[in-house]
Design a protein around this motif. Structure first.
Motif, mmCIF file in Angstrom:
data_model
loop_
_atom_site.group_PDB
_atom_site.id
_atom_site.type_symbol
_atom_site.label_atom_id
_atom_site.label_comp_id
_atom_site.label_asym_id
_atom_site.label_seq_id
_atom_site.Cartn_x
_atom_site.Cartn_y
_atom_site.Cartn_z
ATOM 1 N N SER A 163 16.968 20.382 7.188
ATOM 2 C CA SER A 163 15.534 20.460 6.567
ATOM 3 C C SER A 163 14.811 19.509 7.293
ATOM 4 N N SER A 167 9.069 18.515 4.378
ATOM 5 C CA SER A 167 9.243 19.109 3.018
ATOM 6 C C SER A 167 8.854 17.954 1.888
ATOM 7 N N MET A 168 8.654 16.685 2.235
ATOM 8 C CA MET A 168 8.332 15.726 1.504
ATOM 9 C C MET A 168 6.976 15.158 1.828
ATOM 10 N N ALA A 182 7.004 23.987 5.960
ATOM 11 C CA ALA A 182 7.050 23.268 4.910
ATOM 12 C C ALA A 182 7.509 23.614 3.665
ATOM 13 N N LEU A 183 6.824 24.534 3.161
ATOM 14 C CA LEU A 183 7.276 25.414 1.880
ATOM 15 C C LEU A 183 8.704 25.504 1.859
ATOM 16 N N LYS A 185 11.272 24.554 3.585
ATOM 17 C CA LYS A 185 12.112 23.539 3.662
ATOM 18 C C LYS A 185 12.121 22.894 2.378
ATOM 19 N N CYS A 186 11.085 23.079 1.639
ATOM 20 C CA CYS A 186 11.065 22.537 0.276
ATOM 21 C C CYS A 186 12.189 23.420 -0.539
ATOM 22 N N ASN A 189 15.908 22.661 0.688
ATOM 23 C CA ASN A 189 16.423 21.469 -0.254
ATOM 24 C C ASN A 189 16.933 21.862 -1.636
ATOM 25 N N GLN A 190 16.165 22.636 -2.472
ATOM 26 C CA GLN A 190 16.500 23.069 -3.680
ATOM 27 C C GLN A 190 17.797 24.038 -3.653
ATOM 28 N N GLN A 273 20.593 14.758 0.330
ATOM 29 C CA GLN A 273 19.595 14.888 1.372
ATOM 30 C C GLN A 273 19.888 13.709 2.375
#
Length: 284
Positions: A163, A167-168, A182-183, A185-186, A189-190, A273
């Motif tokens: 990631s 994303s943060m 970016a979206l 990688k968000c 993460n989930q 993470q």
């Protein structure tokens, strides 16, 4: 079977006998090296047979040749992770050729073409970016886990999803060109957290390696294209994000972090993470 980590003769981070699929093992055009290639080479140096996967056949062939030249084992699979059937074929090939899958690294990213002047992107390109950055991760996690459940023992496999701190938080700029990345990688993460819970009972670990300003060929090229800056300004922007005095990380540091997550030494870590970002996310 328990592992005696205190054994004096133990070889650390030994992947001997393991088959590791690295999705994104090729190389973006340009000088330098990418994370996927470095991870592939390091896994092979530590004894793994590497299934090197990429959309670019010439690039992934070069990765395999580098591994073989060092005495390692590897073979290439060409695949488009935006296609579910291609994702399935990756793991069908690994099982047919190697007979097992012990590790999988999803090291794929794309920033689709966009119009810099109007800050716009076609719906098709936006969706393709999400399919590569996120949906491909879901499919590869699913198919990798299905292979790993066939392995004997208590610890049957390790999945590492690459990631980004994009994303943060955002410190080097934001426009429509970066949004699918970016979206995506968000979502990745989930996917890690959900998969970690889903497959824990099967002995499969799933973790995210969240990268900050790594000096990779993709990061350098895309920063210039996304924000219309030259190489020196791109480097300056990345360096400003890092809180540590030593500056940006290298792809080899990414590879060693991935090696830890793939190896038995991280057997008690899942759903996490791990941030390799030089302290960039310390202040939000």
């Amino acid at each position: 079977m328990s592992i005696d980590f205190g054994q004096k003769e133990r070889t650390a981070f030994d992947l001997s006998g393991k088959v590791v699929v690295v999705v994104g093992a090729g190389q973006s055009p340009g000088p330098g090296m990418g994370n996927g290639r470095a991870i592939s080479m390091l896994a092979a140096r530590h004894g793994a047979e590497v299934v090197a996967v990429d959309l670019n056949p010439a690039a992934v062939k070069e990765t395999v040749e580098l591994i073989v030249a060092e005495g390692g084992k590897a073979y290439a699979v060409e695949a488009d992770v935006a296609d579910k059937d291609d994702c399935q074929r990756i793991f069908d090939t690994a099982m047919a050729t190697s007979g097992r899958v012990d590790g999988m690294v999803y090291s794929v990213a794309t920033n689709p073409p966009f119009d810099f002047e109007t800050n716009s992107m076609t719906v098709e390109n936006f969706n393709y970016g999400l399919n590569v950055n996120m949906l491909g991760c879901y499919h590869c996690n699913l198919f990798a886990a299905q292979c790993m459940t066939k392995n004997p023992g208590d610890s049957t496999g390790s999945i590492v999803n690459i990631s980004s701190i994009a994303s943060m938080k955002n410190e080097i700029g934001m426009n429509i060109g970066l949004m699918p990345y970016a979206l995506g990688k968000c979502g990745l993460n989930q996917i890690t957290e959900i998969a970690a819970v889903q497959y824990a009972g099967d002995g499969i670990r799933v973790n995210t390696l969240m990268l900050g300003p790594i000096d990779s060929v993709l990061a350098n090229r895309d920063t210039q294209e996304l924000f219309g800056v030259d190489a020196d300004e791109a480097t300056e922007r990345h360096n400003e994000v890092v809180k540590l005095k030593m500056g940006r990380g290298t792809v080899w540091e990414s590879a060693y972090a991935a090696l830890y997550l793939l190896s038995d030494e991280s057997r008690f870590m899942t759903g996490q993470q791990l941030r390799l970002d030089g302290g960039a996310t310390l202040v939000r």
